[in-house]
Design an enzyme around this catalytic site. Structure first.
Site, PDB file in Angstrom:
ATOM      1  N   GLU A   1       0.723  -1.280  -0.168  1.00 27.18           N
ATOM      2  CA  GLU A   1       0.073  -0.039   0.042  1.00 27.18           C
ATOM      3  C   GLU A   1       0.822   1.167  -0.112  1.00 27.18           C
ATOM      4  O   GLU A   1       0.351   2.188   0.758  1.00 27.18           O
ATOM      5  CB  GLU A   1      -0.961  -0.033   1.225  1.00 27.18           C
ATOM      6  CG  GLU A   1      -1.962  -1.042   1.195  1.00 27.18           C
ATOM      7  CD  GLU A   1      -2.536  -1.232   2.531  1.00 27.18           C
ATOM      8  OE1 GLU A   1      -3.961  -1.480   2.531  1.00 27.18           O
ATOM      9  OE2 GLU A   1      -2.013  -1.022   3.792  1.00 27.18           O
TER      10      GLU A   1
HETATM   11  C1  TNX Z   1      -4.534  -3.998   4.951  1.00 21.07           C
HETATM   12  S1  TNX Z   1      -2.707  -6.486   4.528  1.00 21.07           S
HETATM   13  C2  TNX Z   1      -2.974  -3.811   5.329  1.00 21.07           C
HETATM   14  C3  TNX Z   1      -2.662  -3.404   6.706  1.00 21.07           C
HETATM   15  C4  TNX Z   1      -3.786  -3.112   7.574  1.00 21.07           C
HETATM   16  C5  TNX Z   1      -4.807  -4.266   7.390  1.00 21.07           C
HETATM   17  C6  TNX Z   1      -6.223  -4.186   8.033  1.00 21.07           C
HETATM   18  C7  TNX Z   1      -1.542  -5.383   4.491  1.00 21.07           C
HETATM   19  C8  TNX Z   1      -0.344  -5.749   3.773  1.00 21.07           C
HETATM   20  N1  TNX Z   1      -2.123  -4.140   4.574  1.00 21.07           N
HETATM   21  O1  TNX Z   1      -2.074  -2.148   6.828  1.00 21.07           O
HETATM   22  O2  TNX Z   1      -3.645  -3.259   8.808  1.00 21.07           O
HETATM   23  O3  TNX Z   1      -5.120  -4.237   5.957  1.00 21.07           O
HETATM   24  O4  TNX Z   1      -6.966  -5.470   7.840  1.00 21.07           O
END
Ligand code: TNX
Length: 535
Positions: free
Chosen positions: A351
């Site tokens: 992300e």
């Molecule tokens: C997505 S999973 C994210 C996390 C959040 C999570 C909450 C991932 C690699 N990134 O930063 O905590 O969703 O479910």
């Protein structure tokens, strides 16, 4: 006289019947509740009597098995109240631990043979003995310290178990960045997941809301970056000594710690501690830092971002052009790698919405090469597959199958953590008071009824390193919250990771988990009583 004889006969019959009734209470080994379900189980008709007269006998090199013997002694003691003696002499009424390489061709495999007189756990390596012990513990019909004095006996069904894991990596992740959890809490979790033959604990040590591991060459990461958490509050961090303590405790349970420093996104806690790491993106509430730094007696850092206590993601990035950034990540990777005996260093990579792809790709490639410079294999969330991966690198499939496939096409392996199945922070249903539901609601049957090899045609058995269940902690504040989200779903994921697909069956799992619920209840564990199970 005749009447007296008849009465005596009746009393005798009653006694006999009582004891035969008691015998019938021994659940045959093939009607067990073992989780994860073993590769093969063969029942015999007798039982072994476990009591204070039972000795734990170390065969082979005692030094290597001493630790597992002590673990066996103390963990049996916990739920039976028995105090077994550890000895060297092979005799009857013994639990024998043997490092006999011939017992199983699988590195982590074991065999467990229970006869009326002896229990033999044989394995080529100490981890196999440890897993054999986990299986044995699940065959003891007691949940709380119920033995009083030397007369107390527990009948264990006779038979044999041959067992080894399907996947080499069986993991759980704990996010200690959104909310911090203490060393003691992490150790408790280690003990609880070891029961299900989990062998990796991935610690998400940094994120926008907090930096949780002391880095001696960048001290403000923890004094400033560690002083917050989701919703506000004091945060916290592990000193290097704390981290080493976690690592060595995990080793005693055959669990490898996988440290993660998320980059180049999810880095606000570092950008808040050191303005110099910022590419100068504008973030609201810049004034907040000034207040905080004054409280800490530090000079204002005009380039630092404000701290972040919300749960939005994807707004932060390191400056991918700056040499300071690479000095920073190299220091961090070096200091953590030096304290980490396990083979992996997780670089995050998820992300990074404000890092342009043209900047993201070279950044990941540099981070990956620094990781290999310090002797580790690079793990990253599936987005890292946009970069050129080393064959030793591993992509963690959480969101996009196409990324996992990109990694496979480059010769890398994948770690399977699909958010829709394996995320422990997803709510069970719409009434769950903790957790999120952006990916799915995940009831126990949903967590159980899937297989890593059936997600995508291009993700085949040989591409899969293993399975990991992550617990993100935006909404998870206490240890009881952790337990509620982790159990019983981790038992389901552990069975997917350990047991052969052919041995797994939801109806049978649903039956077996009941026994585990009883033990959890006796331990005071705050688990979710799924309506899919008749507890
Ligand atoms: C997505 S999973 C994210 C996390 C959040 C999570 C909450 C991932 C690699 N990134 O930063 O905590 O969703 O479910």
């Amino acid at each position: 006289m005749k009447q007296l004889r008849n009465m005596l006969l009746l009393v005798l019959m009653a006694i006999l019947c009582f004891s035969c009734g008691k015998k019938q209470e021994v659940v045959p080994i093939d009607k067990h509740s073992i989780i994860p379900v073993p590769v093969s189980v063969a029942a015999e008709s007798g039982s072994f009597t476990l009591s204070n007269k039972t000795t734990i006998v170390l065969q082979s090199d005692p030094a290597q098995v001493q630790m597992v013997a002590e673990y066996l002694k103390s963990s049996i003691g916990e739920f039976t109240g028995l105090d077994l003696v550890i000895g060297q002499d092979d005799k009857d009424n013994a639990i024998v631990l043997s490092l006999d390489g011939g017992a199983s061709p699988h590195e982590e495999g074991y065999s467990l043979s229970i006869s009326d007189k002896k229990i033999l756990i044989a394995a080529p390596a100490p981890e196999g003995l440890f897993y054999g012990i986990q299986t044995l513990k699940q065959l003891i019909p007691a949940h709380e310290g119920s033995a009083k004095g030397s007369t107390n006996q527990f009948l264990i069904p006779t038979g044999t178990v041959q067992d080894h894991p399907e996947y080499a990596y069986r993991g759980m992740m704990l996010d200690v960045a959104r909310h911090f959890f203490t060393v003691e809490e992490v150790k408790k979790l280690i003990d609880q997941i070891a029961v299900y033959k989990i062998n990796h604990l991935h610690l998400h040590l940094s994120d926008d809301q907090g930096w949780r591991i002391e880095i001696k060459s960048w001290p403000l990461l923890t004094t400033i970056g560690g002083a917050n958490q989701v919703g506000g509050g004091k945060g916290g961090f592990y000193t290097q000594e704390d981290y080493k303590e976690i690592v060595s405790y995990a080793q005693s349970r055959f669990i490898t710690i996988v440290p993660e420093i998320d980059m180049p996104g999810h880095t606000n806690s570092a950008l808040n501690a050191y303005g110099i790491l910022n590419p100068g993106i504008t973030v609201p509430e810049k004034t907040a830092i000034a207040i905080d730094r004054k409280e800490l007696g530090l000079e204002d850092d005009p380039d630092a971002t404000p701290y972040h206590t919300g749960i939005e993601v994807g707004f932060s990035t390191l400056d991918t052009d700056s040499p300071v950034t690479y000095k920073f990540i190299e220091d961090v990777i070096r200091e953590i790698s030096e304290m980490t005996p396990g083979p992996y260093f997780h670089i995050g990579g998820d992300e990074s919405h404000v890092t342009e792809m043209k900047d993201y790709i070279p950044f990941i490639e540099k981070a990956q090469s620094i990781v290999s410079k310090y002797g580790k294999k690079s793990l990253g969330w599936d987005e890292v597959a946009h970069a050129k991966l080393l064959p030793t690198s591993v992509a963690q499939y959480w969101a996009k199958a196409e990324n996992a496939i990109l990694a496979i096409e480059q010769g890398a392996q994948v770690l399977i953590s699909p958010a829709v199945k394996a995320y422990l922070d997803m709510q069970y249903d719409s009434t769950t008071h903790l957790g999120l539901h952006w990916a799915a609601y995940i009831e126990l049957d949903e967590a159980y009824n899937w297989d890593p090899t059936e997600l995508e045609e291009q993700i085949r058995r040989e591409n899969i390193l293993g399975v990991e269940a992550p617990l993100w902690t935006e909404t998870i504040i206490t240890y009881a919250d952790i337990e509620y989200m982790v159990f019983p779903r981790l038992a389901a994921i552990a069975e997917i990771a350990w047991s052969p697909k052919s041995a797994r069956n939801w109806e049978d799992f649903r039956r077996r988990i009941v026994w585990h619920g009883q033990r959890w209840e006796a331990q005071g564990k705050n688990f979710y009583r799924s309506p899919k199970v008749e507890w």
